[in-house]
Design a protein around this motif. Structure first.
Motif, PDB file in Angstrom:
ATOM      1  N   GLU A 142       0.835  -1.190  -0.027  1.00 38.53           N
ATOM      2  CA  GLU A 142      -0.013  -0.053   0.193  1.00 38.53           C
ATOM      3  C   GLU A 142       0.957   1.101  -0.136  1.00 38.53           C
ATOM      4  O   GLU A 142       0.398   2.340  -0.009  1.00 38.53           O
ATOM      5  N   ARG A 143       2.300   1.350   0.258  1.00 38.26           N
ATOM      6  CA  ARG A 143       3.067   2.222   0.086  1.00 38.26           C
ATOM      7  C   ARG A 143       2.663   3.232   1.293  1.00 38.26           C
ATOM      8  O   ARG A 143       2.341   4.283   1.186  1.00 38.26           O
ATOM      9  N   ALA A 144       2.620   2.554   2.559  1.00 45.17           N
ATOM     10  CA  ALA A 144       2.108   3.330   3.844  1.00 45.17           C
ATOM     11  C   ALA A 144       2.872   2.833   4.864  1.00 45.17           C
ATOM     12  O   ALA A 144       3.541   1.772   4.975  1.00 45.17           O
ATOM     13  N   LEU A 161      -2.082   6.029   9.981  1.00 47.86           N
ATOM     14  CA  LEU A 161      -1.752   5.566   8.721  1.00 47.86           C
ATOM     15  C   LEU A 161      -0.877   6.609   8.189  1.00 47.86           C
ATOM     16  O   LEU A 161      -1.634   7.553   7.806  1.00 47.86           O
ATOM     17  N   LYS A 163       1.312   8.211   4.895  1.00 48.02           N
ATOM     18  CA  LYS A 163       1.409   8.104   3.300  1.00 48.02           C
ATOM     19  C   LYS A 163       2.714   8.850   3.066  1.00 48.02           C
ATOM     20  O   LYS A 163       3.226   9.660   3.508  1.00 48.02           O
ATOM     21  N   ASP A 166       4.154  12.401   4.208  1.00 53.12           N
ATOM     22  CA  ASP A 166       4.082  12.597   5.553  1.00 53.12           C
ATOM     23  C   ASP A 166       5.274  12.515   6.084  1.00 53.12           C
ATOM     24  O   ASP A 166       6.300  11.823   5.310  1.00 53.12           O
ATOM     25  N   GLU A 181       8.006   8.730   2.305  1.00 60.38           N
ATOM     26  CA  GLU A 181       8.455   8.201   1.085  1.00 60.38           C
ATOM     27  C   GLU A 181       9.962   7.654   1.278  1.00 60.38           C
ATOM     28  O   GLU A 181      10.124   6.651   0.194  1.00 60.38           O
TER      29      GLU A 181
END
Length: 184
Positions: A142-144, A161, A163, A166, A181
């Protein structure tokens, strides 16, 4: 006749390895008395772990913590998980006499490529019950980043959560600000 489940202690688990019933290189961990086979490490998982290590290694170089990569943490007599990364309180003996316990952990990180449900539903509640102050589950699918803080016997009182876009700082090191990231 009702089947009975046998719970193994950490000591029994280690004796099985010593006796050759479980291979030292087998990817296994003991959770609440059950031996679980861990998912294979894919290339994305390995790369994410390398990124975490690079980003957090200055803390270890400064002597502010010890970093453990896929090493056991003894939660109690029946649980010895192997989180992908642990930031531990520094100790001169490097935990030579015994694996670190919950009181030694500053941050645990699990990298979830194919193990997300297991990490979130089984391991995170276990970590909360044992008072691990902070857990990150890096969700590559989920790239989180699932962020858990402030443990209680019922679970973590804070769950977020995050992302890409953030930022996150470990509770133990609030001056360290990382882009989500950069972890993915």
């Amino acid at each position: 006749m009702t089947p009975v489940r046998k719970r193994f202690t950490a000591e029994e688990y280690h004796r099985m390895v010593e006796a050759g019933l479980l291979g030292e290189d087998d990817r296994m961990e003991l959770l609440e008395g059950e031996i679980w086979q861990m998912s294979p490490i894919g290339s994305r998982h390995a790369a994410a772990l390398r990124r975490l290590r690079l980003l957090l290694s200055p803390l270890e170089a400064q002597g502010r913590c010890l970093m453990a990569i896929q090493d056991p943490v003894r939660l109690d007599a029946f649980s010895e998980p192997q989180p992908d990364l642990a930031l531990l309180k520094p100790r001169e003996d490097l935990y030579r006499e015994a694996h670190p316990g919950p009181e030694d952990v500053l941050l645990l990180v699990e990298v979830a490529e194919s193990s997300k449900a297991h990490d979130l539903e089984r391991k995170v509640p276990l970590y909360a019950r044992h008072g691990i102050p902070e857990v990150w589950v890096l969700d590559l699918g989920e790239r989180a980043l699932h962020l858990f803080r402030h443990p209680s016997p019922q679970g973590y009182r804070e769950a977020s959560l995050l992302k890409p876009g953030d930022r996150v700082s470990p509770l133990a090191f609030p001056e360290v600000s990382l882009e989500v990231e950069s972890l993915l």
